[in-house]
Design a protein around this motif. Structure first.
Motif, PDB file in Angstrom:
ATOM      1  N   LYS A 125     -21.850  22.920   6.112  1.00 47.94           N
ATOM      2  CA  LYS A 125     -22.252  21.534   6.381  1.00 47.94           C
ATOM      3  C   LYS A 125     -21.815  20.594   5.262  1.00 47.94           C
ATOM      4  CE  LYS A 125     -26.437  22.692   8.928  1.00 47.94           C
ATOM      5  NZ  LYS A 125     -27.788  23.173   8.643  1.00 47.94           N
ATOM      6  N   ASP A 126     -21.456  21.137   4.118  1.00 46.83           N
ATOM      7  CA  ASP A 126     -21.212  20.298   2.940  1.00 46.83           C
ATOM      8  C   ASP A 126     -19.766  19.885   2.746  1.00 46.83           C
ATOM      9  OD1 ASP A 126     -23.863  20.503   2.413  1.00 46.83           O
ATOM     10  OD2 ASP A 126     -23.675  22.030   0.842  1.00 46.83           O
ATOM     11  N   VAL A 151     -19.425  16.274   1.934  1.00 48.45           N
ATOM     12  CA  VAL A 151     -20.474  15.424   2.500  1.00 48.45           C
ATOM     13  C   VAL A 151     -21.786  15.892   1.883  1.00 48.45           C
ATOM     14  CG1 VAL A 151     -19.419  14.770   4.701  1.00 48.45           C
ATOM     15  CG2 VAL A 151     -20.499  16.981   4.521  1.00 48.45           C
ATOM     16  N   ASN A 152     -22.831  15.102   2.037  1.00 48.66           N
ATOM     17  CA  ASN A 152     -24.143  15.431   1.468  1.00 48.66           C
ATOM     18  C   ASN A 152     -24.084  15.545  -0.052  1.00 48.66           C
ATOM     19  OD1 ASN A 152     -24.897  15.814   4.176  1.00 48.66           O
ATOM     20  ND2 ASN A 152     -24.408  17.994   4.081  1.00 48.66           N
ATOM     21  N   SER A 153     -23.159  14.816  -0.698  1.00 44.04           N
ATOM     22  CA  SER A 153     -23.090  14.917  -2.157  1.00 44.04           C
ATOM     23  C   SER A 153     -22.561  13.598  -2.710  1.00 44.04           C
ATOM     24  CB  SER A 153     -22.184  16.095  -2.537  1.00 44.04           C
ATOM     25  OG  SER A 153     -21.168  15.710  -3.394  1.00 44.04           O
TER      26      SER A 153
END
Ligand SMILES: Cc1cc2nc3c(=O)[nH]c(=O)nc-3n(C[C@H](O)[C@H](O)[C@H](O)COP(=O)(O)OP(=O)(O)OC[C@H]3O[C@@H](n4cnc5c(N)ncnc54)[C@H](O)[C@@H]3O)c2cc1C
Ligand code: FES
Length: 253
Positions: free
Chosen positions: A249-250, A230-232
């Motif tokens: 978180k990633d 996530v976040n990517s």
């Protein structure tokens, strides 16, 4: 990255089928960082065919240390190595922990064999930061304290330390911990890492975790170790090349 045949110095049984393998490997010892790993060919023969990944557990001068428990054929072979046997090592591989940064206290959260990368981590941090180590296991037989500092223990059955899982143990101490500038570093079974992610999200804590999955090549060629990100922009990252250490978180564990 090196491929070397390195001589075993000794094999130590710590407890209950948990072993430390000490290997003379100066090329790797001089450059490897905590959280990085080696892909190990456990035997000269074609069986087992695939290399097995192991985190660097510690480094002392020209020697590297691996920690493992006997799970299947590969680790059984490793446990029967003798002084002078050569082991084929590929590494250092992957991205390890980021020890630098804006925190004063490293909080280690390790479940079972998840303690493996942290003796070297602890050695590298030295006196530059405070360390608290939260170590959990199913029973006292699973608790490994080798190379660790400032330890608090939990076991599922209460046979050692506080009864409960290691994330509950951290949660019980969270308000006290949050009064310091902390960063959390975790490694352990996926169920534990998922609970740790929930805790870190709800308390907005900075946390890196070392993840695990089955691997083949170990350096990004076979695409055999995806982890959802996530976040990517990419939907998946590779545990071997982009990890095994990620910001919690990633990734979706
Ligand atoms: C980056 C990374 C670092 C690792 N570091 C360590 C370490 O420091 N110490 C350590 O003991 N282990 C570590 N592992 C796990 C280790 O690689 C496996 O336990 C090992 O490959 C088992 O080999 P084996 O031949 O004995 O078992 P196998 O015969 O390959 O497997 C036996 C059983 O265990 C299962 N299994 C194999 N690998 C895993 C895994 N990663 N997670 C869950 N189940 C698995 C198999 O599906 C099978 O059921 C790490 C894995 C990764 C990806
Ligand atoms: S193990 Fe081959 S790409 Fe990760």
């Amino acid at each position: 990255m090196f491929i070397i045949k390195a001589p075993v110095e000794k094999v130590i049984e710590l407890k209950n089928h948990i072993f430390i393998l000490k290997i003379f490997a100066s090329e790797i010892a001089s450059i490897i960082n905590p959280g990085e790993f080696l892909n190990v060919k456990v035997a000269e023969s074609t069986f087992p065919l695939l290399r097995r990944p192991f985190s660097v557990c510690d480094v002392e001068g020209d020697f590297i240390f691996l920690m493992f428990n006997i799970l299947g054929e590969g680790t059984k072979i490793l446990a029967h190595k003798h002084k002078g046997d050569l082991i084929d090592l590929l590494g250092p591989l992957g991205k390890g922990f980021n020890l630098e940064g804006d925190y004063d206290t490293a909080i280690i959260v390790a479940g079972g064999l998840g303690v493996a990368p942290f003796p070297y981590f602890t050695r590298k941090i030295g006196d530059s930061k405070e360390i608290h180590s939260f170590i959990g296991g199913k029973t006292d037989k699973d608790i490994i304290t080798y190379g660790m500092k400032n330890i608090t223990i939990s076991t599922d059955d209460g046979s050692l330390g506080i009864r409960g899982n290691v994330v509950e143990l951290v949660e019980q101490n969270i308000e006290r911990l949050k009064s310091e500038r902390i960063k959390i570093f975790g490694c352990g079974p996926n169920a534990m890492l998922r609970k740790l992610r929930e805790l870190c999200t709800s308390h907005n804590l900075n946390c890196e975790v070392s993840t695990e999955c089955a691997m083949a090549c170990g350096f990004g060629i076979c695409q055999g170790c995806p982890i959802e990100s996530v976040n990517s922009p990419e939907r998946y990252k590779l545990v071997c090349k982009d990890g095994p250490v990620f910001n919690i978180k990633d990734v979706i564990i």
